[in-house]
Design an enzyme around this catalytic site. Structure first.
Site, short mmCIF file in Angstrom:
data_model
loop_
_atom_site.label_atom_id
_atom_site.label_comp_id
_atom_site.label_asym_id
_atom_site.label_seq_id
_atom_site.Cartn_x
_atom_site.Cartn_y
_atom_site.Cartn_z
N TYR A 239 4.38 6.64 10.43
CA TYR A 239 4.02 5.13 9.37
C TYR A 239 4.35 4.58 8.75
O TYR A 239 4.95 3.37 9.09
CB TYR A 239 2.30 5.89 9.19
CG TYR A 239 1.46 4.72 8.67
CD1 TYR A 239 0.34 4.91 10.20
CD2 TYR A 239 1.39 3.95 7.57
CE1 TYR A 239 -0.22 3.81 9.35
CE2 TYR A 239 0.67 2.91 8.04
CZ TYR A 239 -0.65 2.87 8.54
OH TYR A 239 -1.48 1.82 8.57
N LYS B 215 2.76 -0.42 15.30
CA LYS B 215 3.83 -0.57 15.24
C LYS B 215 4.34 -1.89 16.34
O LYS B 215 5.99 -2.01 15.84
CB LYS B 215 4.70 0.71 16.11
CG LYS B 215 5.03 1.76 15.37
CD LYS B 215 6.23 2.34 14.16
CE LYS B 215 5.40 3.13 13.33
NZ LYS B 215 5.58 2.37 11.92
N HIS C 123 0.62 -1.76 -0.19
CA HIS C 123 -0.19 -0.16 -0.24
C HIS C 123 0.58 1.37 -0.13
O HIS C 123 1.55 0.96 0.65
CB HIS C 123 -0.84 -0.11 0.79
CG HIS C 123 -2.12 -0.70 1.63
ND1 HIS C 123 -3.15 -1.08 2.12
CD2 HIS C 123 -2.35 -2.17 0.23
CE1 HIS C 123 -4.27 -1.86 1.51
NE2 HIS C 123 -3.20 -2.86 0.69
N TYR D 295 -8.40 4.65 8.58
CA TYR D 295 -9.01 4.53 9.87
C TYR D 295 -10.09 6.30 10.04
O TYR D 295 -9.86 7.12 9.84
CB TYR D 295 -7.53 5.61 10.28
CG TYR D 295 -6.36 4.32 10.52
CD1 TYR D 295 -5.45 4.37 9.44
CD2 TYR D 295 -5.62 3.84 11.65
CE1 TYR D 295 -4.52 2.97 9.30
CE2 TYR D 295 -4.84 2.92 11.74
CZ TYR D 295 -4.14 2.67 10.18
OH TYR D 295 -3.18 2.03 10.10
N PRO E 8 -2.44 -0.73 19.21
CA PRO E 8 -1.89 -0.98 18.36
C PRO E 8 -2.52 -0.01 17.11
O PRO E 8 -1.93 0.09 15.63
CB PRO E 8 -2.77 -2.05 18.17
CG PRO E 8 -4.28 -1.80 18.74
CD PRO E 8 -3.40 -1.18 20.15
C1 PHB Z 1 -4.14 -4.85 11.14
O1 PHB Z 1 -4.45 -5.16 10.06
O2 PHB Z 1 -4.27 -5.75 11.90
C2 PHB Z 1 -3.88 -3.09 11.72
C3 PHB Z 1 -3.64 -3.08 10.62
C4 PHB Z 1 -2.36 -1.17 11.62
C5 PHB Z 1 -3.31 -0.77 11.91
C6 PHB Z 1 -3.62 -1.63 13.47
C7 PHB Z 1 -3.48 -3.32 12.65
O3 PHB Z 1 -3.24 0.24 12.78
#
Ligand code: PHB
Ligand code: APR
Length: 401
Positions: free
Chosen positions: A385, A297, A75, A202, A293
Site C-alpha cells: 500500500y 496504484k 496518513h 475500506y 482503484p
Molecule cells: C481516493 O481518495 O479517491 C481514493 C483513495 C484510496 C483508494 C482509491 C481512491 O484506494
C-alpha cells in the site's frame, strides 16, 4: 501544413504526460505536449488521490510540491471494516516509517498545468486527429485551431491513457495483452462535508464494498461498489447515503452527510500491454496498464513509469546512452505486475463478488480475518500500500527483473 521538430513528442496531458514534460524541460530536452481535450476538461476530471511517498518526492523534485506540501493530508494508517467492526492497519509502523498522502489527482494536474504555462514545453489543448505515422522515425500529424500540423520527433511518449491512439499504433501481434474484468464498478461522490474519519475506511459488506476517503478537512470523497450496468439515474443522493451508512456502519461511529458536488461511475479493470517500448514509441501510465482503484496504484504507477522514462530519454538524447531506453519496459513491468497483484488482491479481498461460489467466499473471509490479526499479513498489505521505493536496494532488485 506547418512543420516542427522536437526531441520528444508527448501525447496526452494527464499526470504522466505533464510530469514527463516537466522533467524533460528541466533537463533542456525539447518537447511538445498534445492533448485532445480542453484545459477545463483536464482540470475538472475527478480521479483518485492517494500518493505514495516516492510519488510525493518526485512531484517535489519536479517543482510542483508547494501546494501538495501545504494541503496534502499525511496518513500513517488505514481502517478496514467488516462484520460491523473496524480494524486499523498501522502502515507507518509496519513499514519502518512510510506514510501516504491524500491529495487529489485533479489538483496535481492543475499544479502541473500551471507550472507548464509559466515555464515549460508547449502544451496544446484541443488538438484533433493525432496520428502517429512511423514508430521508427516518428512523424505525427494533428489539427490545432483549424490548422494541420506535422511534428517530427526523435522519441514519442504515449501518455494518452487507456483509450489513446499510441498503443493502438503498435502493429498487430507486437503487444501481449493480459487482462481481467470485474463484475462490479465504483460509484464515486465528492461531498461538501468534513470527513467523518481521520484515516481512510475500506469496508467489506455483504451489500458490497464502500470506501470513505477525503480531499480536504471540508471535502469528503466516498465510493460504493455498484453493478457495472448501473446508470447514475438509479443512484439518487438518498440511495447513495443510505448505502454508505449501511456499508460503513460500525458501533459508536456516525457518518455525516453533505451536499454531493460530483458523482460518477467507473468500471473496474486490470490490464497490461507489454512490452512498453516499440522502436521510438514509449508507453507510460494508463496507456500501458490499468489497475482497479482499490489499491490506489494507478497514479503512482504512472509517476514511477515517467520518472524512469525521463531519466532514460535524457541519457539517450543528451548523452547517446540508450541503455535506459532498452531496460525501460522490463524495469517498469516488474513494478507494474507487483501493483497488478496487489490491486487485484485488495479488490478481491474487499468486494462482494456476485459470481463467486461459496468456497471462494470462505477464502475471502478467512484472508480478511488473517490480515487484521497477523502482523506478517498486515505488513505485506502495508508494504504494498505504501509502495516500493523508487530508489534503493528494492528498486535495484525490481530493475533486474
Ligand atoms: C481516493 O481518495 O479517491 C481514493 C483513495 C484510496 C483508494 C482509491 C481512491 O484506494
Ligand atoms: N490525442 C491526445 N490526447 C489524448 C488522446 C489523443 N488521441 N487520447 C487521450 N488523450 C489524453 C486524454 O484526454 C487524457 O488527458 O491523454 C490523457 C491521458 O491521461 P490519463 O487518462 O489521466 O492517464 P495518465 O496520465 O497515464 O494517468 C494515469 O490517471 O486515469 C488515471 O487511474 C489513472 O491515476 C491514473 C492516472
Amino acid at each position: 501544413m506547418s512543420s516542427e521538430r522536437v526531441q520528444v513528442a508527448i501525447v496526452g496531458a494527464g499526470p504522466a504526460g505533464l510530469l514527463l514534460g516537466r522533467l524533460l524541460h528541466d533537463a533542456g530536452i525539447t518537447a511538445v505536449i498534445l492533448e485532445a481535450r480542453s484545459r477545463e476538461h483536464c482540470e475538472g476530471r475527478v480521479r483518485a488521490g492517494m500518493l505514495e511517498q516516492g510519488t510525493v518526492d518526485v512531484l517535489r523534485e519536479a517543482g510542483v510540491g508547494q501546494r501538495l506540501d501545504r494541503e496534502g493530508l499525511v496518513h500513517g494508517g488505514i481502517y478496514i471494516n467488516f462484520a460491523g467492526e473496524r480494524h486499523r492497519i498501522p502502515i507507518q509502523e509496519l513499514t519502518g516509517g512510510r506514510t501516504v498522502t491524500v491529495y487529489g489527482q485533479t489538483e496535481i494536474v492543475k499544479d502541473l498545468i500551471a507550472a507548464h504555462l509559466q515555464d515549460g514545453p508547449p502544451l496544446r489543448f484541443e488538438v484533433g486527429d493525432v496520428t502517429l505515422h512511423d514508430l521508427d522515425a516518428p512523424r505525427l500529424t494533428y489539427r490545432h485551431e483549424g490548422v494541420e500540423h506535422e511534428l517530427r520527433a526523435d522519441l514519442v511518449a504515449g501518455c494518452d491513457g487507456f483509450h489513446g491512439i499510441c498503443r493502438a499504433a503498435v502493429p498487430d501481434g507486437a503487444l501481449t495483452i493480459r487482462e481481467r474484468e470485474y463484475p462490479f464498478a465504483w460509484l464515486g461522490i465528492l461531498a461538501d462535508v468534513a470527513p467523518s474519519t481521520d484515516e481512510l475506511i475500506y469496508a467489506h459488506h455483504p451489500d458490497g464494498f464502500a470506501l470513505h476517503s477525503m480531499r480536504s478537512p471540508s471535502v469528503s470523497r466516498l465510493y460504493i461498489q455498484v453493478d457495472p450496468g448501473d446508470e447514475l439515474d438509479a443512484w439518487p443522493p438518498e440511495r447513495v447515503w443510505e448505502a454508505l451508512h449501511r456499508r460503513l456502519h460500525c458501533e459508536g461511529w456516525t457518518l455525516t452527510e453533505g451536499p454531493i458536488t460530483d458523482i460518477s461511475i467507473t468500471p473496474m479493470r486490470s490490464f497490461v500491454a507489454a512490452p512498453m517500448r516499440h522502436d521510438a514509441l514509449l508507453l507510460a501510465g494508463d496507456a500501458a496498464h490499468i489497475v482497479p482503484p482499490t489499491g490506489a496504484k494507478g497514479l503512482n504507477l504512472a509517476v514511477a513509469d515517467v520518472t524512469r522514462l525521463a531519466e532514460a530519454m535524457i541519457a539517450a538524447l543528451s548523452g547517446g546512452d540508450d541503455r535506459g531506453l532498452d531496460a525501460y519496459s522490463q524495469a517498469c513491468l516488474a513494478r507494474v505486475w507487483r501493483a497488478q497483484h496487489f490491486s487485484w488482491w485488495m479488490t478481491t479481498l474487499l468486494h462482494t463478488d456476485p459470481t463467486a461460489d461459496a468456497y471462494a467466499e470462505e477464502l475471502r473471509r478467512s484472508q480478511l480475518e488473517y490480515v487484521v490479526s497477523s502482523d506478517a499479513a498486515a505488513r505485506s498489505l502495508a508494504e504494498n500500500y505504501a509502495g516500493l521505493p523508487l530508489d534503493g536496494p528494492e528498486h535495484a532488485v525490481l530493475a533486474r527483473g
